[in-house]
Every structure is written in C-alpha cells, then in structure tokens.
Scaffold this motif. Structure first.
Motif, PDB file in Angstrom:
ATOM      1  N   ARG A  22      44.969  92.313   9.642  1.00 30.01           N
ATOM      2  CA  ARG A  22      44.590  93.626   9.109  1.00 30.01           C
ATOM      3  C   ARG A  22      44.457  93.578   7.591  1.00 30.01           C
ATOM      4  NH1 ARG A  22      48.253  98.100  12.324  1.00 30.01           N
ATOM      5  NH2 ARG A  22      48.386  96.994  14.306  1.00 30.01           N
ATOM      6  N   VAL A  23      45.360  92.852   6.950  1.00 25.96           N
ATOM      7  CA  VAL A  23      45.270  92.712   5.497  1.00 25.96           C
ATOM      8  C   VAL A  23      43.976  91.996   5.125  1.00 25.96           C
ATOM      9  CG1 VAL A  23      46.324  91.684   3.435  1.00 25.96           C
ATOM     10  CG2 VAL A  23      47.773  92.734   5.178  1.00 25.96           C
ATOM     11  N   GLY A  24      43.606  90.984   5.927  1.00 25.55           N
ATOM     12  CA  GLY A  24      42.359  90.274   5.671  1.00 25.55           C
ATOM     13  C   GLY A  24      41.150  91.193   5.764  1.00 25.55           C
ATOM     14  N   VAL A  25      41.147  92.088   6.736  1.00 20.44           N
ATOM     15  CA  VAL A  25      40.057  93.057   6.865  1.00 20.44           C
ATOM     16  C   VAL A  25      40.050  94.011   5.677  1.00 20.44           C
ATOM     17  CG1 VAL A  25      39.176  94.991   8.236  1.00 20.44           C
ATOM     18  CG2 VAL A  25      39.958  92.904   9.384  1.00 20.44           C
ATOM     19  N   ALA A  26      41.242  94.487   5.286  1.00 17.77           N
ATOM     20  CA  ALA A  26      41.334  95.390   4.131  1.00 17.77           C
ATOM     21  C   ALA A  26      40.816  94.709   2.869  1.00 17.77           C
ATOM     22  CB  ALA A  26      42.784  95.839   3.943  1.00 17.77           C
ATOM     23  N   ARG A  27      41.172  93.445   2.672  1.00 20.68           N
ATOM     24  CA  ARG A  27      40.701  92.701   1.490  1.00 20.68           C
ATOM     25  C   ARG A  27      39.184  92.589   1.496  1.00 20.68           C
ATOM     26  NH1 ARG A  27      42.675  86.610   0.514  1.00 20.68           N
ATOM     27  NH2 ARG A  27      41.441  86.316   2.414  1.00 20.68           N
ATOM     28  N   ALA A  28      38.611  92.330   2.663  1.00 22.97           N
ATOM     29  CA  ALA A  28      37.155  92.179   2.758  1.00 22.97           C
ATOM     30  C   ALA A  28      36.426  93.474   2.442  1.00 22.97           C
ATOM     31  CB  ALA A  28      36.779  91.695   4.158  1.00 22.97           C
ATOM     32  N   LEU A  29      37.079  94.607   2.687  1.00 23.67           N
ATOM     33  CA  LEU A  29      36.449  95.905   2.463  1.00 23.67           C
ATOM     34  C   LEU A  29      36.746  96.500   1.092  1.00 23.67           C
ATOM     35  CD1 LEU A  29      37.167  97.550   5.940  1.00 23.67           C
ATOM     36  CD2 LEU A  29      34.930  96.815   5.088  1.00 23.67           C
ATOM     37  N   ALA A  30      37.605  95.842   0.322  1.00 20.75           N
ATOM     38  CA  ALA A  30      38.137  96.454  -0.907  1.00 20.75           C
ATOM     39  C   ALA A  30      37.062  96.853  -1.903  1.00 20.75           C
ATOM     40  CB  ALA A  30      39.145  95.512  -1.564  1.00 20.75           C
ATOM     41  N   ALA A  31      36.063  96.021  -2.109  1.00 17.64           N
ATOM     42  CA  ALA A  31      35.019  96.320  -3.092  1.00 17.64           C
ATOM     43  C   ALA A  31      33.857  97.089  -2.477  1.00 17.64           C
ATOM     44  CB  ALA A  31      34.521  95.032  -3.740  1.00 17.64           C
TER      45      ALA A  31
END
Length: 323
Positions: A150-159
């Motif tokens: 989930r953190v990986g998905v959040a990181r990918a969406l951050a920008a």
C-alpha cells in the motif's frame, strides 16, 4: 481528456538485444485515458519489457511510444520517470526512511516544499487505508507485506502522475491479502481514475482488475486485446483459448452484472435469497447454490428491483464486441 490521466500509445515497438534475442516484436497497443489495461502472458512474452519501455527503464530498439501525444523517446528519461508512477512486486521502499518519507520521494525530487510533501503523503496514506498518525513514522520493516504494498502505491501516486505502471504488484503477498489489496485498489482507481498498465501472470487477477486485457505470446506478439467479458466469450484463437483455460465460462460469470440478465419480479419477496444490484452472476449463482434456490431477488437500497433465475445464469448471452 481527463486532466488526471493520459492516453498511452505504442506503435510498432520492438526490443532486440545485442545477442539477437527478440524480446518484443512490432508491438502496438493503445490505452485510453483513465483505463486500466492488463498485460498477461507466459514467461518470455515480453510483458515486463513492454512496461519498462514505457518509462524507458529499457530503451526500445524501434517504434514510438507516446503519452498524452508526447513521444517519450524525445524526453529526458529521468524527468519522464518522475511523471510516471511505478509499482513493482517487491515494492522497493527505502529501508532507512520512514513511511512518510518514502511516500514523498518523488515529490522531493520535484522540489516540493516539506509542508506540501507531508500533507500529500498523509493524504495518500489515508486513501490507501493506513492511518498517517499511526504509520507515518514507522519504517518498512515494521510493516506487513500488504502494508508495504500500500505504501508503494501511495508513493507512486504522490506526485499525481497521469500514468501508473504496475509490475506484478500483488504477487508477493498471500492469496487472502492479495484479494483484499485488489479490491482496495479498484476502489482507489474509481476515485483517482489514472491510466494504468498492469502486468500479471494471473488470469483471475487480469479479469478482475482490467478494463481491457492484452494477451501476449512469446516475443511480445499481441494475440488479443479485449474487455474481460469479450476475451472470455470470444477468444480470438486456439492459443488464447488454451491460455485462459477451460473454465473461462465460470470466469465470465464474474464479469457479468446481474442487471444484464435480470427480469422483472412481481411476486412476494418473502423467503427468497437476495443479491445486491451491483453483484455479478457469479455472486448470484453462489447464493443460489448456498440457499438451494433457483431464483434470487435483486435489491437496490434494500428494495427489490428484479430477479435472476438459474436458467438465466446458464443462458447468459455473449456480449457484443466493443470497438
């Protein structure tokens, strides 16, 4: 065009390695803005190579790749990758950084100020189901596999990228967690509506997740590109039919809404098992078998709106092909 997403077009893309190995041969595909396209195929079909050529982690030998009409091969690859979300199987979080810092990685590279980065990180952690107050200061080793994903998905969406690339994103977790992550990601996609290209080897995941599915053969040959219902109803060749399996009829029930075969119901509702109006024929059949019933009542907001019979389930018409 949706401002949160962009189309992706691959035209006659090929990748040949110096030793002559053809990883991908004249591959063409269009992913519409806001669509989730799945690449699936056996080992050696080039699906991960195709994904990595989109963000130029692998340079194509020939062909063109455009995002929102712009040729990716004419852009600086580092700047390009900062505009594309990327999620891989083992997540790739930085072990020495907190969860909040990991989510803010790309935003920092883009020069965002600290307050904005932290606000965006906390917003996304909340969206993916991780309380930022509880998890923001933790480190990756303090999380479960599903939480790290989930953190990986959040990181990918951050920008707030227009495009999200996902390479076997859920395969490293157990089946129960995988199903939960898939469901949560589909809810997230319904909110953010990004253009997503997802690589998987699992036909059930492809059918559940994809708006359209590209079935690949060795060397990156495209065998069929269709919606899940079309793929399961009308395999384009014996090769596709063999790949998706003999139980494709059962899988088709899972992508056919009950509304497609629902008929009016005028009788008393007492005693009939029910399914919600957003259910699939797979759900309806499961309820019938569990309840030993031949009919289920379809309800919406607690009120009956129709019925589905067992006969209707087995006589489900083949959907019309969409262009």
């Amino acid at each position: 065009m949706d401002a949160t997403a962009a189309s992706i077009t691959l035209a006659d893309v090929g990748k040949v390695y110096p030793d002559g190995t053809v990883a991908v041969d004249d591959f063409s595909l269009e992913v519409r803005a806001g669509e989730l396209a799945v690449l699936i195929g056996a080992s050696g079909s080039g699906k991960s190579t195709i994904l990595r050529m989109i963000n130029r982690l692998i340079e194509p030998t020939r062909g063109t790749i455009t995002i929102d009409g712009r040729d990716v091969l004419k852009q600086d690859p580092v700047q390009l990758r900062r505009q594309i979300g990327y999620v891989i199987q083992n997540v790739g979080l930085f072990p020495h950084q907190t969860v909040r810092a990991n989510v803010g990685t790309v935003a920092r590279l883009l020069g965002w100020d600290r307050k904005r980065i932290n606000q965006r990180a906390d917003e996304l952690l909340d969206i993916v189901g991780l309380d930022p107050a509880r998890y923001g200061k933790r480190y990756p080793h303090e999380l479960s596999g599903g939480q790290r994903q989930r953190v990986g998905v959040a990181r990918a969406l951050a920008a707030d990228p227009l495009v999200l690339l996902m390479d076997e994103p859920f395969s490293a977790v157990d089946p129960i967690v995988r199903a939960r992550l898939q469901e949560e990601f589909l809810r997230l996609q319904a909110t953010v509506r990004k253009t997503i290209v997802l690589v998987t080897h699992d036909i059930d995941e492809a059918v559940r997740m994809g708006d359209r599915i590209a079935v690949l053969a060795e060397g990156g040959r495209l065998l069929q590109y269709a919606t899940p219902a079309e793929l399961l109803s009308r395999p384009a060749s014996a090769e596709v039919r063999d790949f998706i399996g003999a139980d494709r009829g059962i899988r088709r029930l899972a992508v056919t809404p009950v509304r497609d075969v629902m008929s009016p119901y005028t009788g008393p509702a007492d005693g009939l098992p029910t399914v919600d109006a957003v259910a699939t024929l797979h759900d309806a059949l499961a309820v019938m078998l569990t309840s030993d019933a031949t009919t289920v009542l379809v309800t919406e907001d607690g009120h009956p709106i129709g019925q589905v019979t067992r006969t209707a389930v087995f006589d489900t018409p083949v959907p019309e092909t969409r262009i």
